[in-house]
Design an enzyme around this catalytic site. Structure first.
Site, PDB file in Angstrom:
ATOM      1  N   SER A 290       0.840  -1.192   0.000  1.00  0.00           N
ATOM      2  CA  SER A 290       0.000   0.000   0.000  1.00  0.00           C
ATOM      3  C   SER A 290       0.880   1.249   0.000  1.00  0.00           C
ATOM      4  O   SER A 290       1.789   1.369  -0.814  1.00  0.00           O
ATOM      5  CB  SER A 290      -0.952  -0.055   1.201  1.00  0.00           C
ATOM      6  OG  SER A 290      -1.908   0.967   1.174  1.00  0.00           O
ATOM      7  N   ASP A 353      -8.066  -4.116  -7.386  1.00  0.00           N
ATOM      8  CA  ASP A 353      -7.713  -3.165  -6.332  1.00  0.00           C
ATOM      9  C   ASP A 353      -7.586  -1.773  -6.941  1.00  0.00           C
ATOM     10  O   ASP A 353      -6.906  -1.581  -7.964  1.00  0.00           O
ATOM     11  CB  ASP A 353      -6.400  -3.600  -5.686  1.00  0.00           C
ATOM     12  CG  ASP A 353      -5.990  -2.739  -4.505  1.00  0.00           C
ATOM     13  OD1 ASP A 353      -6.776  -1.853  -4.107  1.00  0.00           O
ATOM     14  OD2 ASP A 353      -4.884  -2.967  -3.980  1.00  0.00           O
ATOM     15  N   HIS A 409      -7.743  -5.020  -1.279  1.00  0.00           N
ATOM     16  CA  HIS A 409      -6.453  -4.390  -1.015  1.00  0.00           C
ATOM     17  C   HIS A 409      -5.654  -5.129   0.061  1.00  0.00           C
ATOM     18  O   HIS A 409      -4.533  -4.745   0.368  1.00  0.00           O
ATOM     19  CB  HIS A 409      -6.694  -2.935  -0.588  1.00  0.00           C
ATOM     20  CG  HIS A 409      -5.453  -2.099  -0.510  1.00  0.00           C
ATOM     21  ND1 HIS A 409      -4.632  -1.873  -1.593  1.00  0.00           N
ATOM     22  CD2 HIS A 409      -4.879  -1.435   0.535  1.00  0.00           C
ATOM     23  CE1 HIS A 409      -3.626  -1.098  -1.237  1.00  0.00           C
ATOM     24  NE2 HIS A 409      -3.745  -0.834   0.046  1.00  0.00           N
TER      25      HIS A 409
END
Length: 499
Positions: A290, A353, A409
Site C-alpha cells: 500500500s 484493487d 487491497h
C-alpha cells in the site's frame, strides 16, 4: 538432485475448472546486467509440478524426459539469488511462475505484513502508533524466528504532514509520543540465513494501512521535483508525489523519535550495515504494501541516487523492491531515472484493487503516447515503475466474489493469490500456505471454510491482570529512538554539516 513428479504429493482442491489468472508485465529496454549465475528454462506443463510444496532453498532449473516421465533438476537458491532478485527483470520467471520466486515473494510479503501485525492500532492504548514489541523481540513476538533476520533499527515518521489518515494517535492524554508513528524497520539476515540466501541481505520493510483506505483521498495528486526535498538528483524534471516525499523527508527536531527524517534514518543505517559487512556480498531488498510500497520505491531510488550501495572496491550491492498493492509514485522521468540507476522493482497486485490505479487516474502509462507527450509537464501525470505481476482474486475458489475495497487491497489475500498462482492459462492451485491467514484482518474467505472474519486480536485488548486481581494496561519497555552513530554517518554522507 533429481525429483520425480510421481513422488510428489498433491494438495487437495475444493473446486475444479477454475479460470486462469491473467498477468501483465513490462520490462525496461536496456536493463543493467550482473553476472548471470545460472540459466532457467521453465517447464512447459504444470501438471507434473504444481502440487508440490516448494522449500525456499530450492528452485526448478530444467526438465528432461526420462522413461516417459518428466524429471526436474533442482538447484540451490544461493547460486541463483541474483536472478530471483531481478537481474534480468524476472523474464521467464513469471509465466509459468517460478516456484522459488513465489516462495521469495511470499517471504518478503510476510516481512511487510509484520509491519501491520506489530503495529498498535488501538486508539485506547497509550502506545497507539508504536510497535508492540522491542526490536530485539520483534520476530519472536510475531512467531517469525524462522525468517532468519535480526532487526537493527526501527523507523519513525512525524505525523505533522498532510497524510492524517495514515497515522494513528491515542485518545489518552498521556502517550508515548504526540508527533510520531512507527512506520517500519531495517533488518539484516543472520549468518545461517545468509548462507541459505547466498549473500547477506539488508531488508527494509515499510508499513502501509490495514483496513482503511482514506489515505488515498489525502494525496494531493501533485508532483514535486525530487531534488526539492534534498534528495540528490541532477534532473529537476524527476518528480514524485508530494505526500510521499513529505512522509519520507520531513522531521520534527523537538521529537525524540522524529528528530531525524525517515530518509535520514534509512541512509545512516544502510551505510552502517554496508560498512559492517563490507567484506561480504550484500543485497538490499526493500518491501512494502500500500502506501508502504510507495515509500519502498522512493527509498530505493534515494539509496541508488545517493550511491550508498556502491562499495569502495567497485563492488555493487544490488537494490530490489518487492512492491505489494502499491500506488504510482512519480512521473515518467522518475521511472526512467530509476531504471537507469539499476533499481529492480517487481510489483504484485490484485487487478480489482483501486489503490494501484492511483494517483494519475487520467494521465498514466496506459494513456495514448501522443496524449502523454502533451501531459508530461502536468503535475498529475504519473507512471508505474518496474515489472508488474497482476493477479485476480476471482480465480481463487477460496475467496468471495466481492467488491469490498478492504478485501481487494488486503496483503494476506494477495499472498494467498501468490501461493496459488501458477502462470497465465494455468489453474489456481495452492502450494501450502494456510488459507485461514486471509481472514486475519478481513472477511474474504468463503463461509463454508468456517474461518471467522478479522480473527486476529490482541489478548484482552492489551489488558493484563496484576497480582492483586486488578486489570491494567501494562507498561511496555521504552523503545530505542536513534542510535548515537546516526549523526556520524549522516555527516559522512554530507546530509548533516560538520560542526
Amino acid at each position: 538432485m533429481l525429483i520425480s513428479p510421481s513422488n510428489l504429493q498433491p494438495f487437495p482442491l475444493s473446486k475444479t475448472n477454475i479460470n486462469p489468472i491473467p498477468t501483465t508485465f513490462s520490462t525496461s529496454n536496456n536493463p543493467p546486467k550482473w553476472p548471470r549465475p545460472c540459466t532457467y528454462n521453465a517447464f512447459s506443463s504444470t501438471q507434473d509440478a504444481l502440487a508440490w510444496k516448494m522449500n525456499e532453498s530450492w528452485r526448478v532449473e530444467r526438465d528432461i524426459e526420462e522413461n516417459g516421465e518428466k524429471i526436474f533438476d533442482v538447484k540451490d537458491l544461493s547460486t541463483c539469488w541474483k536472478e530471483i532478485h531481478g537481474e534480468d527483470e524476472w523474464v521467464g520467471l513469471l509465466d509459468p511462475m517460478d516456484p522459488l520466486l513465489r516462495a521469495e515473494l511470499i517471504r518478503y510479503g510476510e516481512m511487510a505484513q509484520a509491519c501491520y501485525d506489530g503495529f498498535d492500532f488501538d486508539p485506547y492504548s497509550k502506545y497507539c502508533g508504536s510497535c508492540r514489541f522491542s526490536k530485539d523481540d520483534f520476530f519472536m513476538g510475531l512467531e517469525m524466528e524462522d525468517h532468519g533476520y535480526d532487526v537493527t533499527r526501527y523507523l519513525y515518521a512525524t505525523s505533522n504532514i498532510n497524510l492524517p489518515n495514515f497515522f494513528r494517535k491515542s485518545r489518552w492524554p498521556k502517550v508515548w509520543s504526540k508527533n510520531a508513528n512507527w512506520i517500519g524497520y531495517v533488518g539484516v539476515s543472520n549468518d545461517e540465513k545468509s548462507k541459505q540466501l547466498g549473500r547477506r541481505d539488508i531488508t527494509i520493510s515499510w508499513r502501509g494501512t490495514v483496513t482503511r483506505l482514506e489515505w488515498v483521498q489525502d494525496l494531493m495528486d501533485y508532483l514535486r521535483p525530487i531534488s526539492s526535498k534534498g534528495i540528490p538528483c541532477p534532473d529537476p524534471d524527476v518528480k514524485a508525489e508530494l505526500g510521499f516525499l513529505d512522509l519520507y523527508t520531513d522531521k520534527d527536531i523537538l521529537c525524540r523519535y522524529c528528530k531525524y527524517s525517515a530518509r535520514e534514518q534509512i541512509l545512516s543505517e544502510v551505510k552502517r550495515l554496508l560498512e559492517v559487512y563490507k567484506d561480504e556480498e550484500v543485497s538490499i531488498t526493500i518491501t512494502g504494501h500500500s502506501l508502504g510500497s510507495a515509500l519502498a520505491i522512493l527509498s530505493a531510488y534515494d539509496l541508488a541516487e545517493t550511491g550508498i550501495h556502491l562499495g569502495y572496491d567497485g563492488r555493487v550491492s544490488p537494490i530490489c523492491v518487492y512492491s505489494y498493492s502499491g500506488p504510482r509514485v512519480g512521473n515518467v522521468r522518475f521511472k526512467e531515472r530509476l531504471e537507469w540507476l539499476g533499481v529492480k522493482v517487481l510489483r504484485v497486485l490484485n487487478v480489482h484493487d483501486l489503490v494501484p490505479k492511483t494517483p494519475g487516474l487520467l494521465f498514466n502509462e496506459h494513456s495514448q503516447k501522443g496524449l502523454m507527450y502533451m501531459a508530461n509537464s502536468l503535475p498529475w501525470s504519473y507512471y508505474h515503475v518496474g515489472v508488474e505481476l497482476a493477479l485476480d482474486h476471482k480465480n481463487s475458489p477460496f475467496l468471495k466474489d466481492t467488491n469490498d475495497l478492504t478485501c481487494l487491497h488486503n496483503l494476506e489475500a494477495l499472498l494467498h493469490l501468490l501461493d496459488g498462482y501458477q502462470g497465465r492459462g494455468r489453474r489456481f492451485h495452492l502450494c501450502g500456505r494456510d488459507i485461514a491467514l486471509v481472514n486475519k484482518g478481513c472477511d474474504f474467505l468463503e463461509d463454508h471454510h468456517m474461518i471467522p472474519p478479522s480473527w486476529r486480536q490482541d489478548a484482552n485488548k492489551g489488558m493484563s491482570r496484576t497480582n492483586d486481581g486488578r486489570w491494567i494496561q501494562a507498561d511496555r519497555s521504552v523503545h530505542d529512538d536513534h542510535p548515537e552513530y546516526t549523526h556520524h554517518h549522516l555527516q559522512q554522507l554530507g546530509i548533516i554539516p560538520h560542526h
